[in-house]
Every structure is written in C-alpha cells, then in structure tokens.
Design an enzyme around this catalytic site. Structure first.
Site, short mmCIF file in Angstrom:
data_model
loop_
_atom_site.label_atom_id
_atom_site.label_comp_id
_atom_site.label_asym_id
_atom_site.label_seq_id
_atom_site.Cartn_x
_atom_site.Cartn_y
_atom_site.Cartn_z
N ASP A 36 14.91 6.14 -6.17
CA ASP A 36 13.59 6.52 -6.99
C ASP A 36 13.09 5.61 -8.08
OD1 ASP A 36 11.19 7.98 -6.75
OD2 ASP A 36 11.74 9.68 -7.93
N ASN A 84 7.26 11.42 2.94
CA ASN A 84 6.83 10.30 2.41
C ASN A 84 5.61 9.83 3.22
OD1 ASN A 84 9.84 8.85 1.16
ND2 ASN A 84 8.03 9.86 0.11
#
Ligand code: IPE
Ligand code: IPE
Ligand code: MG
Length: 262
Positions: A36, A84
C-alpha cells in the site's frame, strides 16, 4: 554472511548487520504483504498515481529476490482487491496493463529463482488477456520447487470464504455427510491458498492499521508488522527489519509463554 547473499550485500553495511541478526532457524514460513501507499508516493512527487504503481514493481522484485534467497516457503502479495474496481477507470486499466506486462517481463527472473507462481482471487473476473498471461506464467513455473508466490488479483477475503463454504457444503452433501460434520479442514481445503502454511508474518506498508479484506482466514494467528514506509520505498533492509521484529514476538496461540508451561 549468509551464502545466498554473498556478493549481493556489502559486509560493511547496516544491511549486512541486519541480516546477521536474523535467526535463520526461525524464519517465517509464509510472508504476506499488503502493498500500500503507491498513490501517496506518486502524489508526493507531483506525479500521476500509476507512476507510484510502476515504482512499486521494483519493490516486488526486491521482496522476491530477498525471500527466495532466505528460502521462505511462501510469499503472498496483495496486488488488486475486489474493492479496487471502485477506482477511476484510467487507474484500473493502467494497473491491469501494468500487471500483465509485469507478469510477462518477470517470468524469466521468476523461473531463475525457482519460484512457483499462482494467482489467487476471482481470476475469471479479469480481462481475457490478463488471464492468459496468468495461465502462461502458472504453467511455466508449475514444476518449480522453491518459494510459492501467490499474487492476489481481484481478491477479496470474504469472497474467498463464501466460495470455500459453498464448495465445502457441496462436497459434504456429495459424500453423504451432514452439515453438522462441516469442519475447519473442509473450509481450509477449499481456500485459494490450500496447501500453503498459515501466514506467519503479515506486512502492511504506508501505516494503515487495517486488513482491507485480505486473507481473513489465513491470518488468524499472524504477527502483524505495519510500517509507515510507502510501498515503492519498501526494500530489502526493511524486509530484514520486519523479520527481526517478527522473531522478537512471543507467539502464544492462546496458550501461555513457553517458559510458563514448565
Ligand atoms: C496500493 O497503493 C496499490 C493498490 C491498491 C493497487 P494505493 O494505490 O492504494 O496507494 P495509496 O494508498 O492511495 O497511497
Ligand atoms: C489494499 O489497499 C489493497 C491492495 C493493496 C491491493 P487499498 O489502498 O485498496 O486499501 P484501503 O482502501 O486503504 O483499505
Ligand atoms: Mg491504498
């Protein structure tokens, strides 16, 4: 110096000292990474988010090179979640074409490292050209006996559990057993990660203190290492630091400290 890092790491460096302080007999068997912070890394540089994703590819190389040299059994990387898809179309399509090219371009390295590649997640929900690349890389590395690399693509932990429960229930019915016979093993053997050891060490970069629907079952007793480092800056020395930190933990699994058992 660890023989697999001979010539790779200058013995006078801090990195060499970190490596020397790792207990090679107590390595995690399975390391999972929530990769991330790519977007923030790019933003800090005034660049589009995809620039951060591209920079993250070098961190993936570093993770694979380091973990294979340490002979870690399994490495699982969270590359794209079922959530996502909510991102702008341009970012999603940029990511997908990057992933496709990356799987192709890294195949030679992956083979050279004796890595067995697999993708986990709802793979049939990906574009046909991405699926083809995944299938090719999976076939090409199927006979490899080193680290198992699982790349989580269109992956959701809840989705994985729903699918596992459905399959487990169908198998139960087919074998004439009742639903009350459903066991943890029945679920486990229907997970995408079947055959792999549970995750020992879960790493999340960029400081976020959450799981974001990753490997919900497999992390039941994982040690968690969260670092503020953004993924494109996450490299070998910090993998060593994460492992050193892991080795300082007292894993009790609900029991007592080892010394207290005596
Ligand atoms: C992680 O970086 C990569 C993916 C989720 C695909 P992000 O894109 O989430 O980066 P941040 O969290 O916005 O910085
Ligand atoms: C988790 O990161 C998913 C991946 C790393 C692929 P996200 O950036 O999507 O997670 P949230 O939105 O911060 O929870
Ligand atoms: Mg993020």
């Amino acid at each position: 110096m660890h023989p697999n890092f001979e010539g790779k790491i200058d013995p006078r460096t801090r990195e060499a000292k970190l490596l020397a302080s790792i207990d090679l007999k107590r390595l995690p068997r399975h390391i999972a990474v929530i990769m991330d912070g790519n977007g923030r890394w790019a933003k800090m540089r005034g660049r589009p988010r995809i620039f951060g994703h591209r920079a993250g590819a070098e961190s993936v190389r570093s993770i694979l090179d380091t973990c294979t040299r340490l002979e870690i059994e399994a490495v699982t990387l969270y590359a794209f979640s079922t959530e996502n898809w909510k991102r702008p179309r341009s970012e999603v399509s940029g990511l997908m074409s990057m992933l496709k090219k990356y799987i192709r371009s890294e195949l030679r390295e992956v083979k050279a490292h004796n890595i067995r590649f697999q993708a986990i997640g709802n793979i049939s929900g990906l574009a046909a050209d991405v699926q083809k690349e995944i299938q090719w890389a999976t076939e090409q590395t199927a006979g490899n006996s080193g680290t198992v690399l699982s790349v989580a693509l269109n992956y959701g932990g809840r989705l994985e559990l729903v699918e596992a429960a459905k399959n487990a229930a169908a198998q139960l019915v087919a074998s004439g057993r009742g639903l009350d016979q459903l066991s943890e093993e029945d679920i486990e053997r229907n997970l995408y990660t079947k055959g792999l050891p549970d995750v020992d060490l879960l790493i999340r970069t960029s400081g976020e203190m959450r799981i974001s629907n990753f490997l919900l079952w497999q992390i039941a007793y994982s040690e968690i290492y969260v670092t503020p480092t953004l993924f494109p800056d996450f490299r070998r020395s910090e993998i060593f630091e994460a492992i050193i930190d892991f080795q300082k933990r007292d894993r009790r699994y609900g029991g007592l400290k080892e010394a207290a058992n005596k």
